[in-house]
Motif scaffolding. Structure first.
Motif, PDB file in Angstrom:
ATOM      1  N   PRO A  81       0.834  -1.212   0.000  1.00  0.00           N
ATOM      2  CA  PRO A  81       0.000   0.000   0.000  1.00  0.00           C
ATOM      3  C   PRO A  81       0.867   1.260   0.000  1.00  0.00           C
ATOM      4  O   PRO A  81       2.094   1.169   0.083  1.00  0.00           O
ATOM      5  N   ARG A  85      -0.311   6.468   3.986  1.00  0.00           N
ATOM      6  CA  ARG A  85      -1.549   6.230   4.727  1.00  0.00           C
ATOM      7  C   ARG A  85      -1.291   5.838   6.189  1.00  0.00           C
ATOM      8  O   ARG A  85      -2.205   5.734   6.982  1.00  0.00           O
ATOM      9  N   TYR A  86      -0.025   5.598   6.532  1.00  0.00           N
ATOM     10  CA  TYR A  86       0.284   5.150   7.893  1.00  0.00           C
ATOM     11  C   TYR A  86       0.467   6.317   8.855  1.00  0.00           C
ATOM     12  O   TYR A  86       0.913   7.389   8.469  1.00  0.00           O
ATOM     13  N   ASP A  87       0.123   6.041  10.113  1.00  0.00           N
ATOM     14  CA  ASP A  87       0.292   7.019  11.177  1.00  0.00           C
ATOM     15  C   ASP A  87       1.788   7.324  11.326  1.00  0.00           C
ATOM     16  O   ASP A  87       2.580   6.432  11.644  1.00  0.00           O
ATOM     17  N   CYS A  89       3.353   8.790  13.538  1.00  0.00           N
ATOM     18  CA  CYS A  89       3.869   8.729  14.920  1.00  0.00           C
ATOM     19  C   CYS A  89       3.857   7.309  15.493  1.00  0.00           C
ATOM     20  O   CYS A  89       4.201   7.106  16.648  1.00  0.00           O
ATOM     21  N   PHE A  90       3.429   6.339  14.709  1.00  0.00           N
ATOM     22  CA  PHE A  90       3.289   4.976  15.254  1.00  0.00           C
ATOM     23  C   PHE A  90       4.660   4.435  15.660  1.00  0.00           C
ATOM     24  O   PHE A  90       5.571   4.364  14.837  1.00  0.00           O
ATOM     25  N   PRO A  91       4.811   4.025  16.937  1.00  0.00           N
ATOM     26  CA  PRO A  91       6.139   3.552  17.375  1.00  0.00           C
ATOM     27  C   PRO A  91       6.386   2.090  16.973  1.00  0.00           C
ATOM     28  O   PRO A  91       6.022   1.168  17.673  1.00  0.00           O
ATOM     29  N   ILE A  92       7.016   1.922  15.838  1.00  0.00           N
ATOM     30  CA  ILE A  92       7.271   0.564  15.325  1.00  0.00           C
ATOM     31  C   ILE A  92       8.552   0.595  14.500  1.00  0.00           C
ATOM     32  O   ILE A  92       8.829   1.599  13.830  1.00  0.00           O
ATOM     33  N   GLU A  96       9.881  -4.773  12.537  1.00  0.00           N
ATOM     34  CA  GLU A  96       8.548  -5.198  12.988  1.00  0.00           C
ATOM     35  C   GLU A  96       7.523  -5.093  11.852  1.00  0.00           C
ATOM     36  O   GLU A  96       6.636  -5.930  11.723  1.00  0.00           O
ATOM     37  N   VAL A  97       7.661  -4.044  11.038  1.00  0.00           N
ATOM     38  CA  VAL A  97       6.739  -3.879   9.902  1.00  0.00           C
ATOM     39  C   VAL A  97       6.907  -5.054   8.929  1.00  0.00           C
ATOM     40  O   VAL A  97       5.925  -5.665   8.501  1.00  0.00           O
ATOM     41  N   MET A 100       5.504  -8.531   9.804  1.00  0.00           N
ATOM     42  CA  MET A 100       4.053  -8.734   9.664  1.00  0.00           C
ATOM     43  C   MET A 100       3.710  -9.664   8.501  1.00  0.00           C
ATOM     44  O   MET A 100       2.653 -10.291   8.479  1.00  0.00           O
ATOM     45  N   PRO A 135      13.201   3.253  13.825  1.00  0.00           N
ATOM     46  CA  PRO A 135      11.740   3.446  13.804  1.00  0.00           C
ATOM     47  C   PRO A 135      11.255   3.766  12.392  1.00  0.00           C
ATOM     48  O   PRO A 135      11.905   4.524  11.663  1.00  0.00           O
ATOM     49  N   PHE A 136      10.126   3.201  12.015  1.00  0.00           N
ATOM     50  CA  PHE A 136       9.533   3.413  10.689  1.00  0.00           C
ATOM     51  C   PHE A 136       9.317   4.913  10.461  1.00  0.00           C
ATOM     52  O   PHE A 136       9.528   5.425   9.360  1.00  0.00           O
TER      53      PHE A 136
END
Lengths: 252, 281
Positions: A81, A85-87, A89-92, A96-97, A100, A135-136
């Motif tokens: 995608p 569209r991703y947040d 600020c998402f802590p990842i 980890e992405v 998935m 971090p992403f």
């Protein structure tokens, strides 16, 4: 002739049952094919992708991926995608992405050693092995898009579908991404939704025009007239690969 | 400080001790569930659940007093309604489309109205403020065990399904494509949120529980590099807010729930200001 990897026959889809978004779609995608899916907003590009992924069900007609329904063939498809569209600020982390992609193997979703290794290998394939723990949100737009491609690769499918991956990317990141896709196309099918019809001729073998109906052309047949017919109105085509003066120029 | 310490160790004042212990244990549930609520951006769903709970409390009170069903306590009613509203909201999120916010608004205010009607029709005096704004005087020794049990349940579920919950919050569509049963996972998350809210309304009340659920996690989000870190920081921040709030309310003779929330709100605004200042540099 080899069997089509994706076979769509007499497909019709509508959200409201009154006005069809897609009608009479007939499409074959061959092994190691590369095609860009273009068309105006609301023409049905994303709907077509969602139908191929099995996220939507057609009103009539059929889709077969290697002879299976899209829902049964999901493991064959790596879906990418838009990163935007991703947040933000998402802590990842990037790793980890990518991990998935290996979900669904166990009841709890716990990753095994080989899952993490597959994710690291996929990150290495997109030249991001050094940024696995980063971090992403700290990555650039181009790097995030490549992380999402790595996620699609880690799932191990032979079909890669990308939804407007070049949107929001600068020219350099866009060129790097296209070079990466050309490399990946040696082993798998690459389908890409895009609005940037200009550069499609530089990389893709075919162009799938979606505007309620679906037409497929070899990219060598891509002309301003064809694009005008597809999008409607008067628009100009910009060839990214063609420059005869610094900064390039525009063609009708 | 010595006064507070003396009060905490005074055998005749168990409520303060129970309040603090429950609050500290509750911080674990708040930190973990609050993190998921914040990153999944479902605080409006948690708000709707918390307000619906008044219907369960009022219904429980009515059935206990008027119908004579002694086992059906207000808290039993609260648990049933909270879980029921979680199930309804999970369905609403899936099917309502653009009308989702209107339906949530209807549940939010409808639940409160039903609860208040039950309370009005129950003979005798009942002060709904204890449930609306929290009252640590209502916390019993039993509540401590309930909250500890909830902590264990939440820790077990989150440890088991951590990767799937992470995928659900980051990219639900992709998680679904990878074979995760996102509908069930979303429902599980809402049910855990509902239980967390029920057990903790004694401390800060129905109206303010949403702040304690989201603000520590929102503050933690500014410093954390992973969801695990965010949970740990949120738990610690929540424990600090509850301890400071209970201490301040003891000295100033103010309602503890309001003081805790004011501290949390002030800290959140300060963190936003510091974030913006850091971004400008």
């Amino acid at each position: 002739m080899s069997e089509a990897a994706i076979e769509i026959r007499d497909l019709r889809f509508s959200y409201s049952h009154d006005i069809p978004v897609l009608s009479d779609v007939r499409l074959d995608v061959w092994p190691q094919d590369s095609a860009c899916i273009v068309g105006p907003n609301g023409g049905g590009k994303t709907t077509l992708v969602k139908l191929m992924l099995g996220l939507l069900e057609p009103d009539s007609g059929s889709i077969r991926i290697g002879g299976q329904t899209p829902a049964a063939a999901r493991t064959r498809i790596g879906y990418v995608p838009q990163y935007a569209r991703y947040d933000a600020c998402f802590p990842i982390s990037a790793l980890e992405v990518v991990c998935m992609a290996r979900l669904g193997g166990t009841f709890s979703g716990r990753y095994m050693k080989q899952d993490k290794q597959a994710a690291l290998d996929a990150l290495a394939a997109v030249s991001l092995a050094d940024l696995a723990r980063r971090p992403f949100s700290a990555l650039s737009g181009g790097q995030r898009q490549r992380v999402l491609i790595a996620r699609a690769l880690a799932s191990g499918g032979d079909i890669l579908i990308l939804d407007e991956p070049t949107a929001s990317l600068d020219r350099e990141s866009e060129q790097q991404l296209l070079a990466l896709l050309a490399e990946l196309n040696k082993e798998r099918i690459v389908l890409m939704v895009t609005h940037e019809v200009g550069f499609s001729s530089t990389f893709f073998k075919r162009i799938i025009c979606v505007n309620n109906l679906v037409y497929v052309h070899p990219t060598s047949a891509l002309t301003g007239e064809l694009i005008r017919e597809m999008y409607g109105g008067d628009l100009r085509m910009i060839r990214h690969d063609h420059r005869c003066c610094p900064g390039g120029h525009e063609h009708d | 400080m010595t006064e507070l310490f003396a009060a905490l160790t005074d055998p005749d004042l168990p409520f303060l001790r129970y309040g603090l212990l429950t609050g500290l244990l509750a911080s674990i549930s708040f930190g973990i569930i609050g993190t998921f609520v914040v990153v999944r951006r479902i605080s409006y769903l948690a708000g709707a659940i918390s307000h619906c709970i008044l219907a369960g409390i009022g219904g429980g009170l009515y059935l206990q007093t008027v119908a004579g069903i002694s086992w059906f306590t207000p808290m039993t009613g609260a648990v049933i309604v909270a879980l029921l509203s979680a199930v309804i909201l999970a369905q609403v999120s899936r099917h309502a489309g653009q009308r989702e916010d209107s339906i949530i608004g209807a549940l939010w205010s409808g639940g409160m109205s039903i609860g208040y009607l039950f309370i009005a029709k129950t003979p005798g005096y009942f002060d709904p403020n204890s449930y609306l704004f929290g009252n640590i005087l209502l916390i019993t020794k039993q509540d401590i065990f309930f909250v500890a049990g909830l902590d264990i349940l939440i820790l077990a579920v989150v440890c088991l399904f951590y990767n799937k919950l992470l995928a659900l919050c980051f990219d639900e569509e992709y998680a679904f494509l990878r074979g995760v049963r996102t509908q069930w996972l979303h429902l599980l998350l809402l049910c855990l949120t509902a239980l967390t809210i029920v057990l903790l309304i004694r401390i800060v009340g129905i109206i303010m529980v949403i702040a304690l659920l989201t603000l520590p996690a929102a503050i933690a989000g500014g410093f954390a590099a992973s969801i695990r870190q965010m949970m740990l920081i949120a738990t610690a921040v929540c424990a600090v807010f509850i301890t400071a709030g209970l201490g301040a309310s003891f000295y100033l003779d103010l309602p503890s729930g309001s003081v805790i929330i004011l501290i949390a709100t002030g800290a959140y605004l300060l963190s936003l200001f510091l974030d913006r200042s850091a971004a400008k540099k």
